[in-house]
Design an enzyme around this catalytic site. Structure first.
Site, mmCIF file in Angstrom:
data_model
loop_
_atom_site.group_PDB
_atom_site.id
_atom_site.type_symbol
_atom_site.label_atom_id
_atom_site.label_comp_id
_atom_site.label_asym_id
_atom_site.label_seq_id
_atom_site.Cartn_x
_atom_site.Cartn_y
_atom_site.Cartn_z
ATOM 1 N N ASP A 151 0.775 -1.242 0.000
ATOM 2 C CA ASP A 151 0.000 0.000 0.000
ATOM 3 C C ASP A 151 0.806 1.293 0.000
ATOM 4 O O ASP A 151 0.228 2.386 -0.037
ATOM 5 C CB ASP A 151 -0.976 0.007 1.181
ATOM 6 C CG ASP A 151 -2.122 -0.966 0.962
ATOM 7 O OD1 ASP A 151 -2.600 -1.041 -0.172
ATOM 8 O OD2 ASP A 151 -2.520 -1.650 1.915
ATOM 9 N N ASP A 192 -6.227 -3.948 -6.683
ATOM 10 C CA ASP A 192 -5.910 -2.627 -6.133
ATOM 11 C C ASP A 192 -4.438 -2.254 -6.322
ATOM 12 O O ASP A 192 -4.074 -1.083 -6.385
ATOM 13 C CB ASP A 192 -6.200 -2.556 -4.624
ATOM 14 C CG ASP A 192 -7.353 -3.406 -4.159
ATOM 15 O OD1 ASP A 192 -7.669 -4.416 -4.820
ATOM 16 O OD2 ASP A 192 -7.936 -3.091 -3.118
#
Ligand code: GLY
Length: 396
Positions: A111, A172
């Site tokens: 992330d 993602d």
């Protein structure tokens, strides 16, 4: 170069008949939305300043900076500064961004791109501060540590024996590549570019079905790089048919900037196909704010305003690049008009989130009917992109 400008002008000229048609989205309405956002940013400020935690959602409140959503509050400050030019917001944007510096070494998961690009990336774009550039370069080097040359991908999460995951990659993850492409341009170091393209190509090969929908998770063998299985973590749980709406939006957004920044036609073709899947889906509601999974409206009528906002921003990114630009611009305008309406917009001035009715993870009963900081981020970004496209054509 001349040809690209000419092509862009031709594509934009297709938008002209559409531009005056969205009364719910005129300049006054957009200014009102940014003034509401200023209020919500201010409502969160004391907590951020005193604890170093960042807003995440109505249900989960504020979270430490390791959370995947931690870059969006600073991002919202930067986008609001971009719109308003307000120096007080600029000061807060700098302060919130500085609070995230330790994340340049975050290796817990993939992330880092979300966190650092929304904060430091916007900071660098708007100020050209060399400190931001150096931190982005550092963060990109960190991101490469999760790359496996056998799989040709960056590992999203660590292996999870209870899920039989050895090297899970989620859709993602494509979003993290934007930071790598940016640092390529800033440094001329091709290692970021090579990893970004390898990851994108592996995703292209394994994540998508024939109808251009994708599963949330794909697992690989880290030793041989072989594809092992499709799986779910968000969205619907059948890996053969699930079409998590935010995941489809991440894919559209990702392949859009991959084409914008590399000019490889296959990424544009993929983005166009994904847009086709989303925009013509029989389960797309009339207001174009999708359910949490395109395959599962029968389970719940719950919408995901975050998927809508990401889709709108992705469509506006793609519109000037695609022959379908006219359709994309109209669809994005429609989505934004819905999100700007009282049904989805928090107009109370209370709380810390702009949009209502987003879904974190439906099947896990997490953050349902929520305000989500990243829904607000992509909504603000989409509004700026919408305004910039209109301005480019000389219409306000
Ligand atoms: N990247 C996590 C999510 O979209 O829920």
């Amino acid at each position: 170069m001349k040809q690209i400008v000419l092509l862009a002008v031709l594509l934009f000229s297709n938008f002209l008949p559409l531009i005056a048609q969205e009364p719910g989205l005129n300049d006054q309405r957009i200014a009102r939305i940014f003034s509401l956002e200023k209020k919500y940013l201010q409502n969160a400020w004391d907590h951020v300043k005193t604890t170093g935690e960042m807003p995440r959602s109505t249900q989960k409140g504020f979270q430490p900076i390791e959370d995947w959503t931690s870059g969006f509050y600073a991002g919202n400050l930067w986008l609001t500064y971009e719109f308003t030019g307000d120096k007080k917001i600029l000061k807060k944007a700098r302060q919130a961004t500085a609070l995230l510096e330790a994340d340049k070494d975050l290796t817990l998961n993939h992330d880092i791109g979300f966190i650092m690009y929304c904060s430091y990336g916007n900071g660098y774009r708007l100020t050209h501060d060399k400190v931001y550039k150096d931190i982005l370069m550092h963060a990109s080097r960190t991101a490469l540590t999760r790359y496996n040359p056998q799989v040709q991908s960056i590992m999203s999460w660590d292996p999870q024996p209870e899920r039989d995951w050895k090297f899970p990659v989620i859709i993602d993850n494509l979003m993290n590549l934007e930071m790598l492409l940016k640092t390529t341009a800033l440094s001329n170091d091709s290692s970021f570019y090579k990893v970004a393209l390898a990851h994108a190509n592996t995703t292209l090969k394994n994540q998508y079905r024939a109808d251009y929908s994708c599963s949330h998770v794909v697992d690989y063998d880290p030793g041989t790089g072989a594809f092992r299985k499709r799986d779910w973590n968000n969205g619907n749980s059948d890996p053969a048919t699930a079409a998590w709406s935010r995941g489809q939006a991440w894919g559209l957004y990702g392949f859009g900037f991959l084409y914008r920044d590399t000019r490889h036609k296959k990424y544009l073709e993929q983005a166009d196909h994904i847009a086709g899947y989303i925009l013509h889906h029989p389960n797309m509601p009339n207001d174009m704010v999708p359910y949490w999974d395109y395959s599962a409206p029968q389970i719940s009528t719950m919408r995901d305003a975050s998927a809508a906002a990401i889709t709108a921003s992705a469509l506006l990114q793609l519109a000037p690049l695609s022959v379908h630009g006219k359709e994309y611009f109209a669809a994005a305008a429609k989505i934004l008009t819905s999100l700007a309406s009282p049904e989805y917009l928090n107009e109370t001035g209370q709380g810390i989130f702009l949009l209502k009715h987003a879904t974190g993870n439906y099947l896990r009963k997490s953050e349902l009917d929520a305000g989500l900081v990243y829904a607000d981020y992509y909504f603000l970004e989409a509004l700026l992109r919408y305004r910039a496209l209109k301005k480019k054509m000389g219409r306000r």
